[in-house]
Design a protein around this motif. Sequence first.
Motif, PDB file in Angstrom:
ATOM      1  N   UNK A   1      44.575 -25.647   0.894  1.00 37.51           N
ATOM      2  CA  UNK A   1      43.142 -26.239   0.440  1.00 37.51           C
ATOM      3  C   UNK A   1      43.291 -26.808  -1.046  1.00 37.51           C
ATOM      4  N   UNK A   2      42.415 -27.633  -1.121  1.00 37.45           N
ATOM      5  CA  UNK A   2      42.334 -28.244  -2.534  1.00 37.45           C
ATOM      6  C   UNK A   2      41.445 -27.747  -3.275  1.00 37.45           C
ATOM      7  N   UNK A   3      41.654 -27.606  -4.433  1.00 33.63           N
ATOM      8  CA  UNK A   3      40.501 -26.797  -5.350  1.00 33.63           C
ATOM      9  C   UNK A   3      40.932 -27.179  -6.860  1.00 33.63           C
ATOM     10  N   UNK A   4      39.961 -27.842  -7.419  1.00 30.36           N
ATOM     11  CA  UNK A   4      40.292 -28.175  -8.705  1.00 30.36           C
ATOM     12  C   UNK A   4      40.352 -27.173  -9.554  1.00 30.36           C
ATOM     13  N   UNK A   5      41.023 -26.968 -10.636  1.00 30.88           N
ATOM     14  CA  UNK A   5      41.238 -25.885 -11.682  1.00 30.88           C
ATOM     15  C   UNK A   5      39.657 -25.729 -12.357  1.00 30.88           C
ATOM     16  N   UNK A   6      39.577 -24.632 -12.785  1.00 28.89           N
ATOM     17  CA  UNK A   6      38.426 -24.205 -13.645  1.00 28.89           C
ATOM     18  C   UNK A   6      37.843 -25.212 -14.739  1.00 28.89           C
TER      19      UNK A   6
ATOM     20  N   UNK B   1      55.218 -20.185 -14.200  1.00 32.74           N
ATOM     21  CA  UNK B   1      54.373 -19.133 -13.339  1.00 32.74           C
ATOM     22  C   UNK B   1      52.957 -19.783 -12.810  1.00 32.74           C
ATOM     23  N   UNK B   2      52.218 -20.412 -13.691  1.00 33.64           N
ATOM     24  CA  UNK B   2      50.904 -20.758 -13.270  1.00 33.64           C
ATOM     25  C   UNK B   2      51.043 -22.054 -12.354  1.00 33.64           C
ATOM     26  N   UNK B   3      51.903 -22.930 -12.377  1.00 37.78           N
ATOM     27  CA  UNK B   3      52.119 -23.893 -11.360  1.00 37.78           C
ATOM     28  C   UNK B   3      52.527 -23.295  -9.915  1.00 37.78           C
TER      29      UNK B   3
ATOM     30  N   UNK C   1      50.929 -32.150  -4.544  1.00 37.92           N
ATOM     31  CA  UNK C   1      52.015 -32.347  -5.249  1.00 37.92           C
ATOM     32  C   UNK C   1      52.306 -33.735  -5.996  1.00 37.92           C
ATOM     33  N   UNK C   2      51.665 -34.738  -5.432  1.00 37.22           N
ATOM     34  CA  UNK C   2      51.712 -36.011  -5.950  1.00 37.22           C
ATOM     35  C   UNK C   2      50.955 -36.175  -7.354  1.00 37.22           C
ATOM     36  N   UNK C   3      49.564 -35.618  -7.347  1.00 35.03           N
ATOM     37  CA  UNK C   3      48.669 -35.833  -8.346  1.00 35.03           C
ATOM     38  C   UNK C   3      48.751 -34.383  -9.296  1.00 35.03           C
ATOM     39  N   UNK C   4      48.548 -33.413  -8.655  1.00 34.79           N
ATOM     40  CA  UNK C   4      48.320 -31.902  -9.305  1.00 34.79           C
ATOM     41  C   UNK C   4      49.728 -31.709 -10.162  1.00 34.79           C
TER      42      UNK C   4
END
Length: 196
Positions: free
Chosen positions: A108-113, A33-35, A147-150
């Motif tokens: 949009x790319x945004x790194x997780x908290x 679910x999170x992904x 998709x490749x890195x996250x």
Amino acid sequence: MKKRLAGMEEKCLWQDYRAGNILALSNIMQSSYKDLFHWGMRLYGEKEFVKDCIQEVFLNLWKQHGTIGEVENVKGYLLMVLKSHMLRELSNKHQMLQASIDDDYTFAVEFSADLRMIEEENEIYQFRTLEKVLNTLPQRQKELIYLRFYQNLSFEEIAAVMNLGRQSAYNLFQKSLNSLRKNWPVLALMSLLFGV
């Protein structure tokens, strides 16, 4: 929320789901679910819409459990199905043709908290700079990098999710890296993306 499943555990649950075990599908949903939510929010930033689409995907999966085939990568398959479902729903919602919407979504790319909580200012600066550089890329290139890195998908899985040939996915990846090299020192980029 359950932890992410290992590939073999996912495959076993997929087999159980196909055999009619609703708890197996529930476990797949809880672990992915999170992904799926992060992926959906990258495609279309309306939380309730994304949540509804994820639920509809799993409802449809349950309806098809007796006829659905095996999949090599469950997570990759679910990402592809969610994207297709969301684009179809957006097409219906806005009464547009699917073809006109495929490459017209924002990503949009945004790194997780947890990455934002890094204490050293230098690392925070590097991640924010990388985020800015990634967001200068065209939509499809950002999607591929994500998709490749996250999501850690292979080029075959990325090709399936993005509806590309494997070679096209690889070429787009190379084009993305070339664009990033123009805006970011190569060594800094390699150390951030690959941990070198």
